[in-house]
Design an enzyme around this catalytic site. Structure first.
Site, PDB file in Angstrom:
ATOM      1  N   CYS A 288      -2.218  34.715  -2.418  1.00  0.00           N
ATOM      2  CA  CYS A 288      -3.297  35.053  -1.157  1.00  0.00           C
ATOM      3  C   CYS A 288      -4.375  35.945  -1.631  1.00  0.00           C
ATOM      4  O   CYS A 288      -5.372  35.862  -2.149  1.00  0.00           O
ATOM      5  CB  CYS A 288      -2.404  35.468  -0.381  1.00  0.00           C
ATOM      6  SG  CYS A 288      -3.153  35.368   1.281  1.00  0.00           S
TER       7      CYS A 288
ATOM      8  N   GLU B 144       2.030  30.289  -0.371  1.00  0.00           N
ATOM      9  CA  GLU B 144       2.652  31.622  -0.051  1.00  0.00           C
ATOM     10  C   GLU B 144       3.823  31.866   0.874  1.00  0.00           C
ATOM     11  O   GLU B 144       3.518  31.133   1.946  1.00  0.00           O
ATOM     12  CB  GLU B 144       1.547  32.723   0.251  1.00  0.00           C
ATOM     13  CG  GLU B 144       2.175  34.461   0.403  1.00  0.00           C
ATOM     14  CD  GLU B 144       1.064  35.133   1.028  1.00  0.00           C
ATOM     15  OE1 GLU B 144       0.258  34.540   1.744  1.00  0.00           O
ATOM     16  OE2 GLU B 144       0.877  36.245   0.821  1.00  0.00           O
TER      17      GLU B 144
ATOM     18  N   LYS C  33       3.079  39.732  -6.339  1.00  0.00           N
ATOM     19  CA  LYS C  33       1.790  39.781  -5.791  1.00  0.00           C
ATOM     20  C   LYS C  33       1.340  41.276  -5.930  1.00  0.00           C
ATOM     21  O   LYS C  33       2.152  42.338  -5.620  1.00  0.00           O
ATOM     22  CB  LYS C  33       1.795  39.448  -4.183  1.00  0.00           C
ATOM     23  CG  LYS C  33       0.479  39.514  -3.607  1.00  0.00           C
ATOM     24  CD  LYS C  33       0.491  38.974  -1.950  1.00  0.00           C
ATOM     25  CE  LYS C  33      -0.875  39.287  -1.416  1.00  0.00           C
ATOM     26  NZ  LYS C  33      -0.568  38.642   0.061  1.00  0.00           N
TER      27      LYS C  33
ATOM     28  N   ASN D  38      -1.493  32.627   2.934  1.00  0.00           N
ATOM     29  CA  ASN D  38      -1.531  32.584   4.547  1.00  0.00           C
ATOM     30  C   ASN D  38      -2.788  33.548   4.831  1.00  0.00           C
ATOM     31  O   ASN D  38      -2.667  34.719   4.821  1.00  0.00           O
ATOM     32  CB  ASN D  38      -0.309  33.039   4.913  1.00  0.00           C
ATOM     33  CG  ASN D  38       0.993  32.420   4.660  1.00  0.00           C
ATOM     34  OD1 ASN D  38       1.665  32.149   5.552  1.00  0.00           O
ATOM     35  ND2 ASN D  38       1.535  32.339   3.560  1.00  0.00           N
TER      36      ASN D  38
ATOM     37  N   GLU E  53       2.183  43.863   4.894  1.00  0.00           N
ATOM     38  CA  GLU E  53       2.702  43.567   3.587  1.00  0.00           C
ATOM     39  C   GLU E  53       3.073  44.834   2.976  1.00  0.00           C
ATOM     40  O   GLU E  53       3.938  44.816   1.934  1.00  0.00           O
ATOM     41  CB  GLU E  53       1.651  42.522   2.903  1.00  0.00           C
ATOM     42  CG  GLU E  53       1.336  41.292   3.495  1.00  0.00           C
ATOM     43  CD  GLU E  53       1.006  40.414   2.565  1.00  0.00           C
ATOM     44  OE1 GLU E  53      -0.295  39.658   2.940  1.00  0.00           O
ATOM     45  OE2 GLU E  53       1.328  40.202   1.394  1.00  0.00           O
TER      46      GLU E  53
ATOM     47  N   ASN F 268       6.595  40.208  -2.963  1.00  0.00           N
ATOM     48  CA  ASN F 268       6.111  38.712  -2.333  1.00  0.00           C
ATOM     49  C   ASN F 268       5.746  38.040  -3.595  1.00  0.00           C
ATOM     50  O   ASN F 268       4.841  38.435  -4.537  1.00  0.00           O
ATOM     51  CB  ASN F 268       4.712  39.114  -1.823  1.00  0.00           C
ATOM     52  CG  ASN F 268       4.172  37.902  -1.086  1.00  0.00           C
ATOM     53  OD1 ASN F 268       4.409  36.705  -1.500  1.00  0.00           O
ATOM     54  ND2 ASN F 268       3.427  38.083   0.024  1.00  0.00           N
TER      55      ASN F 268
HETATM   56  N1  ING Z   1      -3.796  37.222   3.788  1.00  0.00           N
HETATM   57  C1  ING Z   1      -5.129  37.665   4.088  1.00  0.00           C
HETATM   58  C2  ING Z   1      -5.832  37.177   2.596  1.00  0.00           C
HETATM   59  O1  ING Z   1      -6.299  38.084   1.590  1.00  0.00           O
HETATM   60  C3  ING Z   1      -6.841  39.093   4.561  1.00  0.00           C
HETATM   61  C4  ING Z   1      -5.278  38.792   4.337  1.00  0.00           C
HETATM   62  C5  ING Z   1      -7.476  38.221   5.280  1.00  0.00           C
HETATM   63  C6  ING Z   1      -7.396  40.031   3.826  1.00  0.00           C
HETATM   64  C7  ING Z   1      -8.986  38.506   5.252  1.00  0.00           C
HETATM   65  C8  ING Z   1      -8.765  40.421   3.879  1.00  0.00           C
HETATM   66  C9  ING Z   1      -9.790  39.460   4.839  1.00  0.00           C
HETATM   67  O2  ING Z   1      -6.192  35.965   2.553  1.00  0.00           O
HETATM   68  C10 ING Z   1      -2.757  37.565   2.803  1.00  0.00           C
HETATM   69  N2  ING Z   1      -1.513  37.175   2.992  1.00  0.00           N
HETATM   70  O3  ING Z   1      -3.082  38.335   1.782  1.00  0.00           O
END
Ligand code: ING
Length: 321
Positions: free
Chosen positions: A171, A47, A127, A196, A146, A110
């Site tokens: 993601c 991503e 996204k 990411n 985001e 995105n």
């Molecule tokens: N990053 C993370 C993901 O869903 C996240 C955000 C991390 C949400 C951990 C919930 C828990 O992997 C992106 N860019 O969506």
């Protein structure tokens, strides 16, 4: 007859804010060449693979924000990647920040694309599940804006590619069962996902130790429950002070991990994926026509704060005793 696709994970290590598009594209080309030497037909990149993960910062200047976005694809900076794809006969998935023009207005997405072995864009996805928040939240070690910088996409599609049916997600999408089922109902055989993912999840730090586990769990479940291959690729490592997970992997329709990256830097790993391996799951355990019962799921129309049955009547506790 088996339909094999040799798929490469094109994992990236950190991209720092000052790294130019040209520097990043030359890293992507190096990964593509290495994958080609290993016999890959397709390489999957992360991503937002052209820049640092800028949603970690609260940025007010519009031009500063736009500096992370692509106005055209390919652009002069990314054209070498498309040229190399055509030269090597290799397709790719690329995630990037898209500045689109819609009815004369600039809209930020995105985005990810699938490019075929002739170097042509054959699919684009925006996204759907944007995590994080829209306003500056100074209590966090770093931001996850985001919802501020992107407009969400609104559908999951599939496209014929590499001899099969391919889909894309980005993601956070990979954590939602609906992502895979929306494409599973369209017969998807391979879902390509870049991500990411910071190790630290500010709203729930107690989950930090489970970041890699929940990354893999989500993709294994999605693959098995929809009889599809799933390919997940990280931008990993310590990027502008934020440590992100690696864990790039290829998951078979059985739910088994058949290839993975083992570092948090630029790394290629490859698997020979038989798209016909999906059939034994789509025809038996997850034969949607034979076994799936949407009429029993109370297909609810969900509106903020209330849950309505498909015919619009409000429902209480479903199937209350
Ligand atoms: N990053 C993370 C993901 O869903 C996240 C955000 C991390 C949400 C951990 C919930 C828990 O992997 C992106 N860019 O969506």
């Amino acid at each position: 007859m088996s339909r094999f696709v040799n798929v490469a994970l094109g994992q990236l290590g950190p991209i720092q804010r000052t790294d130019s598009r040209q520097q990043v594209v030359s890293r992507l080309c190096a990964l593509m060449r290495e994958a080609h030497a290993l016999g890959a037909h397709l390489i999957v990149f992360p991503e937002l693979a052209l820049t640092t993960f800028f949603p970690r910062w609260y940025i007010e200047d519009e031009e500063d924000i736009n500096s992370f976005f692509e106005r055209e694809m390919p652009s002069a900076a990314t054209q070498p990647l498309f040229d190399l794809a055509r030269e090597l006969g290799m397709g790719f998935y690329l995630g990037y920040a898209e500045l689109a023009q819609e009815q004369g207005k600039a809209v930020r997405y995105n985005t990810s694309i699938i490019v075929n072995r002739q170097g042509e864009i054959i699919g684009k996805y925006r996204k759907v599940h944007l995590p994080g928040h829209a306003e500056h939240e100074p209590w966090r070690r770093f931001q996850h804006l985001e919802k501020r910088y992107f407009t969400p996409g609104n559908h999951f599609g599939v496209t014929p590619a590499f001899g099969g049916i391919f889909g894309m997600a980005i993601c956070n999408d990979r954590r939602w069962a609906e992502t895979y089922r929306a494409m599973g109902l369209q017969g998807v055989e391979m879902v390509l996902i870049g991500y990411n993912t910071p190790v630290h999840n500010a709203p729930a730090p107690q989950h930090d130790d489970l970041s890699l586990f929940q990354n893999q769990l989500s993709m294994q479940a999605g693959a098995y429950q929809n009889g599809t291959w799933v390919v997940g690729v990280a931008k990993a490592g310590l990027e502008e002070g934020v440590d992100s997970i690696g864990g790039s992997c290829i998951v078979a329709p059985s739910g088994e991990v058949v290839a993975r990256c083992i570092t948090k830097g630029d790394e290629v790993a490859i698997a020979r994926c038989d798209l016909d391996f999906c059939a034994i799951y789509k025809r038996t355990t997850f034969n949607f026509d034979l076994h799936r019962r949407p009429e029993a799921y109370g297909l609810l129309v969900e509106r903020k704060g209330e849950t309505l049955a498909a015919d619009g009547t409000a429902v209480g506790v479903l199937n209350a005793p």
